[in-house]
Scaffold this active site. Structure first.
Site, PDB file in Angstrom:
ATOM      1  N   HIS A 107       0.845  -1.765  -0.208  1.00  0.00           N
ATOM      2  CA  HIS A 107       0.267  -0.421  -0.092  1.00  0.00           C
ATOM      3  C   HIS A 107       0.873   1.325   0.209  1.00  0.00           C
ATOM      4  O   HIS A 107       1.878   1.396   0.647  1.00  0.00           O
ATOM      5  CB  HIS A 107      -0.790   0.152   0.875  1.00  0.00           C
ATOM      6  CG  HIS A 107      -2.018   1.101   1.592  1.00  0.00           C
ATOM      7  ND1 HIS A 107      -1.751   2.811   1.954  1.00  0.00           N
ATOM      8  CD2 HIS A 107      -3.550   1.368   1.460  1.00  0.00           C
ATOM      9  CE1 HIS A 107      -2.351   2.517   1.600  1.00  0.00           C
ATOM     10  NE2 HIS A 107      -3.442   1.743   1.438  1.00  0.00           N
ATOM     11  N   ASP A 141       3.737  -4.643   8.244  1.00  0.00           N
ATOM     12  CA  ASP A 141       1.733  -3.645   7.500  1.00  0.00           C
ATOM     13  C   ASP A 141       1.241  -4.989   8.016  1.00  0.00           C
ATOM     14  O   ASP A 141       0.738  -5.484   7.146  1.00  0.00           O
ATOM     15  CB  ASP A 141       1.961  -3.006   6.405  1.00  0.00           C
ATOM     16  CG  ASP A 141       0.557  -2.153   6.142  1.00  0.00           C
ATOM     17  OD1 ASP A 141      -0.416  -2.337   6.974  1.00  0.00           O
ATOM     18  OD2 ASP A 141       0.577  -1.569   4.950  1.00  0.00           O
ATOM     19  N   GLN A 186      -4.560  -5.244   7.067  1.00  0.00           N
ATOM     20  CA  GLN A 186      -5.596  -5.556   6.736  1.00  0.00           C
ATOM     21  C   GLN A 186      -5.421  -7.463   7.303  1.00  0.00           C
ATOM     22  O   GLN A 186      -6.053  -8.349   7.125  1.00  0.00           O
ATOM     23  CB  GLN A 186      -5.410  -6.096   5.057  1.00  0.00           C
ATOM     24  CG  GLN A 186      -5.676  -5.182   4.559  1.00  0.00           C
ATOM     25  CD  GLN A 186      -6.451  -4.006   4.476  1.00  0.00           C
ATOM     26  OE1 GLN A 186      -8.137  -5.161   4.441  1.00  0.00           O
ATOM     27  NE2 GLN A 186      -7.336  -3.258   3.956  1.00  0.00           N
ATOM     28  N   LYS A 201      -9.850  -0.393  11.094  1.00  0.00           N
ATOM     29  CA  LYS A 201      -9.967  -1.370   9.958  1.00  0.00           C
ATOM     30  C   LYS A 201     -10.683  -2.718  10.540  1.00  0.00           C
ATOM     31  O   LYS A 201     -10.609  -3.644  10.316  1.00  0.00           O
ATOM     32  CB  LYS A 201      -9.310  -1.924   8.996  1.00  0.00           C
ATOM     33  CG  LYS A 201      -8.428  -1.085   8.191  1.00  0.00           C
ATOM     34  CD  LYS A 201      -7.877  -1.006   7.179  1.00  0.00           C
ATOM     35  CE  LYS A 201      -6.689   0.121   6.229  1.00  0.00           C
ATOM     36  NZ  LYS A 201      -7.520   0.137   5.882  1.00  0.00           N
ATOM     37  N   CYS A 238      -4.373   3.082  -3.284  1.00  0.00           N
ATOM     38  CA  CYS A 238      -3.878   3.522  -3.098  1.00  0.00           C
ATOM     39  C   CYS A 238      -2.534   2.245  -3.545  1.00  0.00           C
ATOM     40  O   CYS A 238      -1.418   1.896  -2.125  1.00  0.00           O
ATOM     41  CB  CYS A 238      -3.806   3.877  -1.245  1.00  0.00           C
ATOM     42  SG  CYS A 238      -5.012   5.048  -0.932  1.00  0.00           S
TER      43      CYS A 238
HETATM   44  C1  PLP Z   1      -1.394  -2.902   2.947  1.00  0.00           C
HETATM   45  C2  PLP Z   1      -2.954  -1.597   3.972  1.00  0.00           C
HETATM   46  N1  PLP Z   1      -1.792  -0.848   4.678  1.00  0.00           N
HETATM   47  C3  PLP Z   1      -2.051   0.104   4.955  1.00  0.00           C
HETATM   48  C4  PLP Z   1      -3.665   0.986   4.998  1.00  0.00           C
HETATM   49  C5  PLP Z   1      -3.467   2.062   5.458  1.00  0.00           C
HETATM   50  O1  PLP Z   1      -3.968   2.266   6.724  1.00  0.00           O
HETATM   51  P1  PLP Z   1      -4.124   3.495   7.756  1.00  0.00           P
HETATM   52  O2  PLP Z   1      -5.318   4.810   5.935  1.00  0.00           O
HETATM   53  O3  PLP Z   1      -5.492   3.688   7.958  1.00  0.00           O
HETATM   54  O4  PLP Z   1      -3.055   4.208   7.292  1.00  0.00           O
HETATM   55  C6  PLP Z   1      -4.018   0.340   4.149  1.00  0.00           C
HETATM   56  C7  PLP Z   1      -5.336   1.000   4.537  1.00  0.00           C
HETATM   57  O5  PLP Z   1      -5.985   0.736   2.693  1.00  0.00           O
HETATM   58  C8  PLP Z   1      -4.127  -1.110   4.000  1.00  0.00           C
HETATM   59  O6  PLP Z   1      -5.123  -1.856   3.084  1.00  0.00           O
END
Ligand code: PLP
Lengths: 423, 124
Positions: A132, A210, A213, A236, A378
C-alpha cells in the site's frame, strides 16, 4: 497465546452479528445497505459506539495528571486498552504498544525514528511490489533523505504472491530493513510473514509488518512471527478512526528517539533540557486520542467475543463461495491467489470486467445499495505496473457479511453485464 | 445514470482519435479512478473548428468527452472558457453526483486548458 485464540470454535451467526451494527439496518439509494468495503474501513458495532458515547457522557477528563475520580477512570480505561491490544497481538506488554492515528502514521514513525537513526547513505531498504502507498512513500522519503537505495521484492508469475527467488536475491543485498504487508489490500494474498521474518533476520535486517489488513481478520501473534515492528489501524477492526498502533520490540523502542516533543512524553523539563518519559509514552506527545483508545478497547472485546479463528474461518467460507460464483462469469477476471489456495488468501476479491470500467461497476453496485470500491486502492505500483490496469473493482468481506451479501454482489455483476450489453 | 445514450456514446464514441495537425492539445487524468484523456483542438477565427480526444476511462468520462467534441464545435474560445459543470450535466442529461462529476468534467477541464494554452501560446 492471545485471548482470541483461546475462544472456542463456533460458527458465526451473521444475522445476530448484523444486529449489532446499526448502519447495516439503514438504506443506501433506497436499498438495504450491503457493505462490502471493509478493507477500506470497517463498520462499528453498537458496543463500540456506546463505549465512546459513555466516556463522553460519564467520565470525560484528561488522562495521567488528574487527581480526581473521573480522570483516574479515563486514565485506567485508556491504559487498559493498551493492555488489551498488547494481548490481542501477542506483545509482551503495553510498553510495546505506541498509539498513533493509523497504520500510515505507525510506519512513518518507524521510518522517521528508527530509520533516521539506522539507515545511512548507500544502505538498502527492502519493500515489495504489493505494498500500500503507506508502506512505500515513507521509505521513499527516507531513502531520498539518506541517499539509501529502495529495492522491491517482485511478484511471482501469476502475480498472486511474492516471488521467493526475488526475496532471496534482494536479501543478499543485506537490507537494513524489510517492510512487508501481512495481507494485501488488493490481491488478498496473505504472506508467510513468519518465514519471511526468519529469512530477513538471518541477513541482519529489521522487519516491519504492515498489519492493516491482517489484524482485523485473523489471529496475529507478533512474537510468533518474530517481527520487530507491526503496524495496525483501529478503524479497520471495528474501532473508531484516528487510533492505530505501532508495536515495536521493547529494546528497539527503548533505543529510538521520539519524533514529537511536548507534554506527556517527558519525565521532567528544565529551561534548556528535558528527559523522556517511559515507554510507550515517550512517543505520545500531547493529549492522547482517549476516545480512540476506549473505542478500540471495546472493538477488541467484540472481536475476542467471536474469536479471531472463527472470524478467519467465516471469511474464508464466504470468500470461497463468492469466488466460486464469480469464477463462472464470462469476461470477469479475479486477481490474487486462486480458490485452491484459500489458506493464503484473505476476504478481499479484486476483479476486472471486460467492457466495463471499475468505476462504472462500482456505480451500478451503488445503485443497488452495495458499497464496493473501485480504483488503484492506494497501491498504484501494484495495480498499474504489475497488474497492468488503471483500476480494479474490489469486494471485501468481514464478520457481518454472509452468503446473501455475496449473492447480492454476483447479481450486481449480472446487472453490469446487462447495462453494458456484455456477453 | 446509465441511460442508453451514455452507453451508446461510450461504446461508439464520436471523434475519438489522435489529431495530428492539432493547434493544441492537453492531457489530464483523474487520480482517483485513473481516467486518462488527451484533448486535441483545431481553432479558426477564435472558434473551435474541430475537437477530438483519446483516452481510457469509465463510461461517464468517455461518453461526456465524446459528446463534448460535438458540443464544442463552432463555439468561440470565450464560450468554452465560460462553460462549467452545469453545462456538462445538461449535456449528459444526468447529475452524476459530487464524486463522479469529476469524471464527467474531465474532458471539459482538459479542453479549457488546451484553449488557455492556445490563447496564451504557452505549454506547461
Ligand atoms: C495494506 C494496507 N496498509 C496500510 C493501509 C493504510 O491504513 P490507514 O489509512 O488506516 O493508515 C491500508 C489501508 O487501506 C492497507 O490496506
Amino acid at each position: 497465546m492471545s485471548a482470541a485464540e483461546n475462544s472456542e470454535q463456533h460458527d458465526i451467526d451473521v444475522s445476530l452479528v448484523k444486529k449489532d451494527f446499526p448502519i447495516l439496518s439503514t438504506q443506501m439509494n433506497g436499498k438495504r445497505l450491503v457493505y462490502l468495503d471493509s478493507a477500506a474501513t470497517s463498520q462499528k458495532p453498537v458496543q463500540v459506539i456506546d463505549a465512546i458515547s459513555n466516556y463522553y457522557r460519564t467520565f470525560n477528563a484528561n488522562i495521567h495528571r488528574g487527581i480526581y475520580k473521573i480522570s483516574e477512570q479515563a486514565t485506567e480505561e485508556y491504559t487498559k486498552s493498551k493492555d488489551k491490544l498488547a494481548e490481542f497481538i501477542g506483545a509482551k506488554s503495553y510498553q510495546e504498544i505506541v498509539y498513533v492515528r493509523n497504520t500510515t502514521e505507525a510506519i512513518n514513525l518507524a521510518a522517521l525514528s528508527w530509520g533516521e537513526a539506522n539507515v545511512n547513505k548507500g544502505d538498502h531498504i527492502l519493500i515489495t511490489q504489493m505494498e500500500h502507498h503507506s508502506n512505500i512513500v515513507p521509505w521513499q522519503m527516507l531513502a531520498q533523505r539518506k541517499g539509501a537505495v529502495l529495492d522491491y521484492v517482485a511478484l511471482n508469475g501469476d502475480r498472486s504472491a511474492l516471488d521467493q527467488e526475488s526475496l532471496e536475491k534482494q536479501l543478499e543485498k543485506n537490507p537494513k530493513i524489510l517492510a512487508v504487508t501481512h495481507a494485501s489490500n488488493v490481491l488478498g494474498t496473505i504472506n508467510d510473514v513468519k518465514a519471511i521474518t526468519r529469512k530477513a533476520h538471518d541477513r541482519g535486517a529489521v522487519v516491519l509488518i504492515d498489519g492493516a489488513q491482517s489484524c482485523p481478520h485473523m489471529p496475529v501473534d507478533v512474537r510468533d512471527i518474530g517481527c520487530d515492528f507491526f503496524a495496525l489501524s483501529g478503524h479497520k477492526m471495528l474501532g473508531p478512526t484516528g487510533i492505530g498502533a505501532l508495536y515495536g520490540k521493547r529494546d528497539l523502542l527503548a533505543a529510538m528517539e521520539p519524533i514529537f516533543g511536548g507534554g506527556d512524553m517527558i519525565r521532567s523539563v528544565g529551561f534548556q533540557t528535558h528527559t523522556w518519559n517511559d515507554l510507550p509514552w515517550k512517543f505520545e506527545a500531547g493529549t492522547s486520542n482517549i476516545e480512540g483508545g476506549i473505542g478500540l478497547s471495546a472493538a477488541i472485546d467484540y472481536l475476542n467475543g467471536i474469536g479471531m479463528k472463527n472470524i478467519r474461518r467465516h471469511e474464508v467460507e464466504v470468500t470461497r463461495y463468492a469466488m466460486e460464483k464469480l469464477g463462472g462469469i464470462r469476461g470477469l477476471k479475479m486477481y490474487g491467489p486462486d480458490i485452491d489456495h484459500m489458506e493464503s488468501r484473505g476476504g478481499v476479491i479484486s476483479f476486472s470486467m471486460e467492457g466495463a470500467h471499475p468505476h462504472d461497476v462500482a456505480q451500478i453496485f451503488d445503485d443497488r445499495g452495495i458499497a464496493i470500491r473501485a480504483g488503484h486502492h492506494c497501491a498504484m505500483p501494484l495495480v498499474e505496473d504489475v497488474l497492468g490496469v488503471g483500476a480494479v473493482s474490489r469486494i471485501s468481506f468481514y464478520i457481518y457479511n454472509d452468503k446473501n451479501d455475496a449473492d447480492a454482489a454476483v447479481d450486481a455483476v449480472g446487472e453490469v453485464k446487462r447495462v453494458f450489453k456484455l456477453q | 445514470m446509465y441511460a442508453e445514450e451514455i452507453i451508446a456514446y461510450y461504446e461508439h464514441p464520436e471523434n475519438k482519435y489522435k489529431m495530428d495537425d492539432a493547434d493544441d492539445s492537453y492531457s489530464d487524468f483523474n487520480p482517483v479512478c485513473g481516467d486518462k484523456l488527451t484533448v486535441y483542438i483545431k481553432v479558426k477565427d477564435d472558434k473551435i473548428e474541430k475537437m477530438s480526444f483519446e483516452g481510457d476511462g469509465c463510461a461517464i468520462s468517455m461518453a461526456s468527452a465524446s459528446m463534448l467534441t460535438e458540443v464544442a464545435e463552432g463555439k468561440s474560445v470565450d464560450e468554452i472558457e465560460k462553460m462549467g459543470p452545469a453545462d456538462v450535466i445538461k449535456m449528459i442529461k444526468v447529475d452524476p453526483g459530487p464524486v463522479r462529476i469529476k469524471c464527467a468534467t474531465l474532458s471539459l477541464r482538459a479542453l479549457q486548458k488546451a484553449v488557455f494554452m492556445y490563447k496564451h501560446g504557452k505549454r506547461d
